[in-house]
Design a protein around this motif. Structure first.
Motif, short mmCIF file in Angstrom:
data_model
loop_
_atom_site.label_atom_id
_atom_site.label_comp_id
_atom_site.label_asym_id
_atom_site.label_seq_id
_atom_site.Cartn_x
_atom_site.Cartn_y
_atom_site.Cartn_z
N SER A 39 0.84 -1.20 0.00
CA SER A 39 0.00 0.00 0.00
C SER A 39 0.87 1.24 0.00
O SER A 39 0.58 2.23 -0.68
CB SER A 39 -0.92 0.01 1.23
OG SER A 39 -1.81 -1.07 1.21
N MET A 64 0.23 -1.43 5.95
CA MET A 64 -1.11 -0.90 5.72
C MET A 64 -1.92 -1.90 4.90
O MET A 64 -1.52 -2.27 3.80
CB MET A 64 -1.03 0.44 4.99
CG MET A 64 -2.38 1.12 4.79
SD MET A 64 -2.27 2.57 3.71
CE MET A 64 -1.13 3.59 4.63
N GLU A 68 -7.56 -0.06 4.59
CA GLU A 68 -7.09 1.26 5.02
C GLU A 68 -6.60 2.07 3.82
O GLU A 68 -6.83 3.27 3.72
CB GLU A 68 -5.97 1.09 6.04
CG GLU A 68 -5.42 2.41 6.59
CD GLU A 68 -6.48 3.26 7.29
OE1 GLU A 68 -6.32 4.50 7.31
OE2 GLU A 68 -7.46 2.69 7.80
N ARG A 71 -9.61 3.48 2.06
CA ARG A 71 -10.16 4.64 2.78
C ARG A 71 -9.37 5.91 2.46
O ARG A 71 -9.95 6.98 2.24
CB ARG A 71 -10.15 4.39 4.29
CG ARG A 71 -11.13 3.32 4.76
CD ARG A 71 -11.25 3.34 6.28
NE ARG A 71 -12.05 2.23 6.75
CZ ARG A 71 -11.56 1.12 7.29
NH1 ARG A 71 -10.24 0.97 7.42
NH2 ARG A 71 -12.36 0.16 7.71
N LYS A 72 -8.05 5.79 2.45
CA LYS A 72 -7.21 6.96 2.17
C LYS A 72 -7.44 7.47 0.75
O LYS A 72 -7.56 8.68 0.52
CB LYS A 72 -5.74 6.61 2.37
CG LYS A 72 -5.30 6.46 3.82
CD LYS A 72 -3.82 6.14 3.91
CE LYS A 72 -3.36 6.07 5.36
NZ LYS A 72 -3.41 7.39 6.03
N GLU A 94 -17.49 -3.43 5.42
CA GLU A 94 -16.53 -2.33 5.34
C GLU A 94 -16.40 -1.82 3.90
O GLU A 94 -16.12 -0.65 3.67
CB GLU A 94 -15.17 -2.79 5.85
CG GLU A 94 -15.12 -3.06 7.34
CD GLU A 94 -13.76 -3.54 7.76
OE1 GLU A 94 -12.87 -2.70 7.96
OE2 GLU A 94 -13.58 -4.77 7.90
#
Length: 236
Positions: A39, A64, A68, A71-72, A94
């Motif tokens: 990531s 990561m 996650e 999301r970023k 999620e």
């Protein structure tokens, strides 16, 4: 189509790249695919390039994880198509948070990968985009993900679906009024445009969007906005 593959296992990454290349040859669709082993590696590249249409990402990775990362990316880009590849199906709930297009369960099937690409291509063709200037960057933004435009002096701020902060752009309010689809956007206040299809409900003083954000509605325009909102959803 520019595609990034984020996968820590090279065997899976190579296989997916092969399927992407096959789909490009079979459909005649230009494909530019690049693989990243983490990531963090993708984010370093993306921070400089900011040019990616589809993101295939493994969820379970050292450092990561893929969720996650998604999301970023989604905080900055509401347009990129996110497709998860995972060995387990425990992350569906999620995935709604980042508006994932699909989950692919390993081992990957070429048929499923190509179906996802067709779906991503249809979504991109359906969307209308605007090109806007922010600082020294030029960004392509889907009109579908714009909730509102706010006039701020000679520039504007764009409120996008799910984004934590509005995006400041150099275009002025009149320019954006001309650029955006008049069938979807209308003034709700002298300093605000709102996207009708993204409205959740209208209060006495504010327009509320599906993601919980809100902007003011003036008394003068309240009735017109209400009528457009009701007419739009009756048609749907």
């Amino acid at each position: 189509m520019k595609i990034a593959v984020v996968e820590d296992e090279k065997a899976h990454s190579d296989l997916l790249l092969r399927y992407l290349e096959e789909w490009g040859r079979e459909t005649g669709q230009p494909v530019l695919a690049e693989a990243f082993g983490s990531s963090e590696g993708f984010l370093f590249w993306y921070g400089e390039q900011r040019d990616c249409d589809v993101l295939f990402v493994d969820i379970q990775m050292p450092g990561m994880d893929g969720m996650e990362l998604a999301r970023k990316v989604r905080k900055e880009n509401g347009d990129i198509v996110i497709i998860f590849a995972t060995g387990v199906g425990d992350y569906l709930e999620e995935g709604y948070e980042v508006e994932a297009l699909h989950y692919l369960i390993k081992p990957l099937s070429p048929k499923k990968v190509k179906e996802c690409l067709e779906k991503a291509l249809r979504r991109r063709r359906r969307e209308a985009f605007v090109t806007l200037h922010t600082g020294e960057e030029i960004l392509k933004i889907s009109q579908e993900h714009i909730n509102y435009v706010e006039a701020r002096g000679r520039s504007c701020c764009i409120g996008r679906t799910g984004a934590a902060e509005p995006l400041e752009v150099r275009e002025n309010f009149s320019e954006l009024e001309r650029m955006l689809d008049g069938g979807e956007f209308m003034k709700c206040h002298r300093s605000f445009l709102c996207r009708i299809s993204n409205i959740h409900h209208i209060g006495k003083t504010d327009v509320f969007f599906d993601d919980g954000s809100a902007v003011p509605v003036s008394r003068r325009l309240y009735r017109q906005v209400n009528q457009r909102f009701i007419s739009y959803f009756r048609r749907q």
